[in-house]
Write a protein that holds these residues in place. Structure first.
Motif, PDB file in Angstrom:
ATOM      1  N   GLY A 224       0.806  -1.216   0.000  1.00  0.00           N
ATOM      2  CA  GLY A 224       0.000   0.000   0.000  1.00  0.00           C
ATOM      3  C   GLY A 224       0.834   1.258   0.000  1.00  0.00           C
ATOM      4  N   LEU A 225       1.886   1.288   0.810  1.00  0.00           N
ATOM      5  CA  LEU A 225       2.707   2.497   0.910  1.00  0.00           C
ATOM      6  C   LEU A 225       3.515   2.737  -0.363  1.00  0.00           C
ATOM      7  N   ARG A 226       4.045   1.683  -0.981  1.00  0.00           N
ATOM      8  CA  ARG A 226       4.855   1.928  -2.169  1.00  0.00           C
ATOM      9  C   ARG A 226       4.013   2.337  -3.367  1.00  0.00           C
ATOM     10  N   PHE A 227       2.785   1.817  -3.467  1.00  0.00           N
ATOM     11  CA  PHE A 227       1.934   2.260  -4.567  1.00  0.00           C
ATOM     12  C   PHE A 227       1.364   3.644  -4.302  1.00  0.00           C
ATOM     13  N   ALA A 228       1.111   3.963  -3.036  1.00  0.00           N
ATOM     14  CA  ALA A 228       0.692   5.321  -2.706  1.00  0.00           C
ATOM     15  C   ALA A 228       1.805   6.313  -3.022  1.00  0.00           C
ATOM     16  N   LEU A 229       3.049   5.953  -2.717  1.00  0.00           N
ATOM     17  CA  LEU A 229       4.186   6.813  -3.031  1.00  0.00           C
ATOM     18  C   LEU A 229       4.314   7.003  -4.540  1.00  0.00           C
ATOM     19  N   ALA A 230       4.199   5.914  -5.298  1.00  0.00           N
ATOM     20  CA  ALA A 230       4.275   6.015  -6.760  1.00  0.00           C
ATOM     21  C   ALA A 230       3.168   6.904  -7.295  1.00  0.00           C
ATOM     22  N   LEU A 231       1.984   6.807  -6.721  1.00  0.00           N
ATOM     23  CA  LEU A 231       0.863   7.639  -7.151  1.00  0.00           C
ATOM     24  C   LEU A 231       1.146   9.112  -6.896  1.00  0.00           C
ATOM     25  N   LEU A 232       1.686   9.427  -5.710  1.00  0.00           N
ATOM     26  CA  LEU A 232       2.012  10.815  -5.384  1.00  0.00           C
ATOM     27  C   LEU A 232       3.089  11.378  -6.315  1.00  0.00           C
ATOM     28  N   ILE A 233       3.999  10.522  -6.760  1.00  0.00           N
ATOM     29  CA  ILE A 233       5.052  10.965  -7.675  1.00  0.00           C
ATOM     30  C   ILE A 233       4.505  11.195  -9.078  1.00  0.00           C
ATOM     31  N   LEU A 234       3.620  10.287  -9.532  1.00  0.00           N
ATOM     32  CA  LEU A 234       3.139  10.348 -10.912  1.00  0.00           C
ATOM     33  C   LEU A 234       2.067  11.407 -11.135  1.00  0.00           C
ATOM     34  N   LEU A 235       1.247  11.676 -10.128  1.00  0.00           N
ATOM     35  CA  LEU A 235       0.147  12.616 -10.330  1.00  0.00           C
ATOM     36  C   LEU A 235       0.615  13.991 -10.833  1.00  0.00           C
ATOM     37  N   PRO A 236       1.626  14.617 -10.205  1.00  0.00           N
ATOM     38  CA  PRO A 236       2.057  15.916 -10.722  1.00  0.00           C
ATOM     39  C   PRO A 236       2.743  15.821 -12.085  1.00  0.00           C
ATOM     40  N   LEU A 237       3.270  14.631 -12.425  1.00  0.00           N
ATOM     41  CA  LEU A 237       3.951  14.460 -13.707  1.00  0.00           C
ATOM     42  C   LEU A 237       3.000  14.059 -14.827  1.00  0.00           C
ATOM     43  N   LEU A 238       1.759  13.731 -14.488  1.00  0.00           N
ATOM     44  CA  LEU A 238       0.825  13.224 -15.482  1.00  0.00           C
ATOM     45  C   LEU A 238       0.616  14.174 -16.660  1.00  0.00           C
ATOM     46  N   PRO A 239       0.407  15.483 -16.430  1.00  0.00           N
ATOM     47  CA  PRO A 239       0.231  16.379 -17.593  1.00  0.00           C
ATOM     48  C   PRO A 239       1.437  16.374 -18.527  1.00  0.00           C
ATOM     49  N   LEU A 240       2.650  16.350 -17.959  1.00  0.00           N
ATOM     50  CA  LEU A 240       3.858  16.336 -18.789  1.00  0.00           C
ATOM     51  C   LEU A 240       3.960  15.037 -19.572  1.00  0.00           C
ATOM     52  N   LEU A 241       3.711  13.909 -18.921  1.00  0.00           N
ATOM     53  CA  LEU A 241       3.772  12.621 -19.602  1.00  0.00           C
ATOM     54  C   LEU A 241       2.729  12.529 -20.711  1.00  0.00           C
ATOM     55  N   GLU A 242       1.536  13.075 -20.462  1.00  0.00           N
ATOM     56  CA  GLU A 242       0.487  13.030 -21.472  1.00  0.00           C
ATOM     57  C   GLU A 242       0.850  13.889 -22.676  1.00  0.00           C
ATOM     58  N   ARG A 243       1.487  15.039 -22.434  1.00  0.00           N
ATOM     59  CA  ARG A 243       1.894  15.890 -23.560  1.00  0.00           C
ATOM     60  C   ARG A 243       2.940  15.193 -24.419  1.00  0.00           C
ATOM     61  N   ARG A 244       3.839  14.425 -23.783  1.00  0.00           N
ATOM     62  CA  ARG A 244       4.864  13.699 -24.536  1.00  0.00           C
ATOM     63  C   ARG A 244       4.273  12.514 -25.292  1.00  0.00           C
ATOM     64  N   ALA A 245       3.229  11.915 -24.724  1.00  0.00           N
ATOM     65  CA  ALA A 245       2.663  10.706 -25.321  1.00  0.00           C
ATOM     66  C   ALA A 245       1.591  10.997 -26.361  1.00  0.00           C
ATOM     67  N   HIS A 246       0.975  12.187 -26.305  1.00  0.00           N
ATOM     68  CA  HIS A 246      -0.146  12.482 -27.193  1.00  0.00           C
ATOM     69  C   HIS A 246       0.073  13.830 -27.868  1.00  0.00           C
ATOM     70  N   SER A 247      -0.256  13.884 -29.141  1.00  0.00           N
ATOM     71  CA  SER A 247      -0.169  15.151 -29.871  1.00  0.00           C
ATOM     72  C   SER A 247      -1.447  15.953 -29.726  1.00  0.00           C
ATOM     73  N   THR A 248      -2.546  15.284 -29.303  1.00  0.00           N
ATOM     74  CA  THR A 248      -3.817  15.957 -29.102  1.00  0.00           C
ATOM     75  C   THR A 248      -4.244  15.789 -27.653  1.00  0.00           C
ATOM     76  N   PRO A 249      -5.041  16.732 -27.115  1.00  0.00           N
ATOM     77  CA  PRO A 249      -5.478  16.633 -25.725  1.00  0.00           C
ATOM     78  C   PRO A 249      -6.280  15.358 -25.484  1.00  0.00           C
ATOM     79  N   THR A 250      -6.085  14.763 -24.322  1.00  0.00           N
ATOM     80  CA  THR A 250      -6.826  13.551 -23.982  1.00  0.00           C
ATOM     81  C   THR A 250      -8.168  13.906 -23.365  1.00  0.00           C
ATOM     82  N   ALA A 251      -9.098  12.961 -23.477  1.00  0.00           N
ATOM     83  CA  ALA A 251     -10.422  13.183 -22.918  1.00  0.00           C
ATOM     84  C   ALA A 251     -10.353  13.150 -21.397  1.00  0.00           C
ATOM     85  N   PRO A 252     -11.262  13.855 -20.716  1.00  0.00           N
ATOM     86  CA  PRO A 252     -11.247  13.852 -19.245  1.00  0.00           C
ATOM     87  C   PRO A 252     -11.646  12.482 -18.702  1.00  0.00           C
TER      88      PRO A 252
END
Length: 317
Positions: free
Chosen positions: A40-68
């Motif tokens: 639980g703690l290691r996946f919670a930690l990974a989630l806290l790390i990835l959440l702020p990076l999600l917009p950047l990762l999505e911009r690199r992975a997609h040329s168009t905005p993703t659906a909500p």
């Protein structure tokens, strides 16, 4: 194209090294805290790390905005998260009763179990899968069956976990084609963390000093094993050949054995090493055997985890 493929292969090799060594962190973390709390703690930690990076990762992975976020994405990610929680906690509890080497190789059997389960869905399975499965079964016999034909409880748990990982791969194959894999990953991480922490509250003694003592193992498992391993996989598989990905990521089992021997002093009898070699040969044969049609395995099993998981994270992943 060749340089991109080579770069992708090297990144996946690094990912396999990280995931293999993460088995050691998973084992050491339980010197201080219980298996459910560690997961639980290691996946919670990974989630806290990835959440702020999600917009950047999505911009690199997609040329168009993703659906909500929508109900169907949340349902798919939630189902994947339930399977992930079952798989990772079976693996984690199993590590209390078996070695890192056994855990790594037995978990890797999901590579063969995926197409066998695919038979239930009407998928065709070629001769290579059956030959690979036969070698893997013989290898597991040599690795796990002791005197009196006894099998360690931890090995049975790892085998059950491998079946769950295979189910997880099938779920990924269904939902990753319909929804954004990055957002699916975040939802499944949140689901896995929530389920694991609830199990910890019910079954385990939670103390702050024990969590602090397990801090390095939690940090390595969450930061490297999940967050960084997932990111490397996403970047690598953008230019990876599917068959390359499945083969390279299956080397996680080899790196788990190396890490277990180097860091934990684990050693096997000669028949155990021979069993590991047969299992690895079976996994590679299942991937390399010529196929007339593309199977589900080459599309989805590369990096399935895991945390894991191919276009979303594998978990120990």
């Amino acid at each position: 194209m060749r340089s991109q493929a080579l770069r992708a292969d090297l990144l996946m090799l690094l990912t396999a090294m990280i995931w293999g060594s993460a088995f050691v962190a998973q084992r050491l973390g339980m010197d201080s805290i219980g298996p459910f709390l560690y997961s639980g703690l290691r996946f919670a930690l990974a989630l806290l790390i990835l959440l702020p990076l999600l917009p950047l990762l999505e911009r690199r992975a997609h040329s168009t905005p993703t659906a909500p976020l929508n109900r169907h994405l949340l349902l798919g990610g939630g189902l994947m998260g339930v399977a992930l929680a079952l798989g990772i906690n079976l693996q984690q509890v199993g590590l209390l009763f078996t070695s890192v080497t056994n855990a790594g190789f037995i978990t890797g059997l999901y590579v063969i179990i995926v197409p066998l389960l695919g038979l239930l869905l009407g998928h065709k399975t070629g001769l290579g899968i059956w030959l690979g499965a036969s070698l893997a079964v013989l290898g597991m016999f040599l690795l796990s069956v002791g005197e009196g034909f006894q099998v360690a409880a931890g090995d049975w748990l790892q085998l059950a976990g491998a079946v769950i990982w295979a189910v997880h791969v099938l779920l990924v194959g269904v939902f990753a084609r319909r929804h954004d894999p990055l957002r699916l990953a975040v939802v499944q991480f949140a689901t896995c963390a929530l389920i694991s922490l609830l199990l910890a509250l019910i079954f385990e003694d939670i103390r702050l000093n024990a969590i602090i003592a397990a801090g390095p193992a939690i940090l390595y498992g969450g930061l490297f094993g999940v967050a960084i391993g997932f990111t490397l996989q996403v970047v690598a598989q953008k230019h990876a050949i599917a068959s390359h990905a499945a083969i390279i990521l299956s080397l996680e089992a080899v790196f788990a054995a190396i890490a277990g021997a180097w860091l934990l002093g684990e050693a096997l009898q000669l028949r155990g090493y021979f069993g590991c070699a047969l299992m690895l040969t079976g996994m590679l044969l299942a991937q390399l055997w010529p196929k007339k049609t593309v199977t589900l395995l080459t599309e989805t099993a590369a990096g399935a985890d895991a945390g894991r998981r191919p276009d979303q994270p594998r978990v120990e992943l």
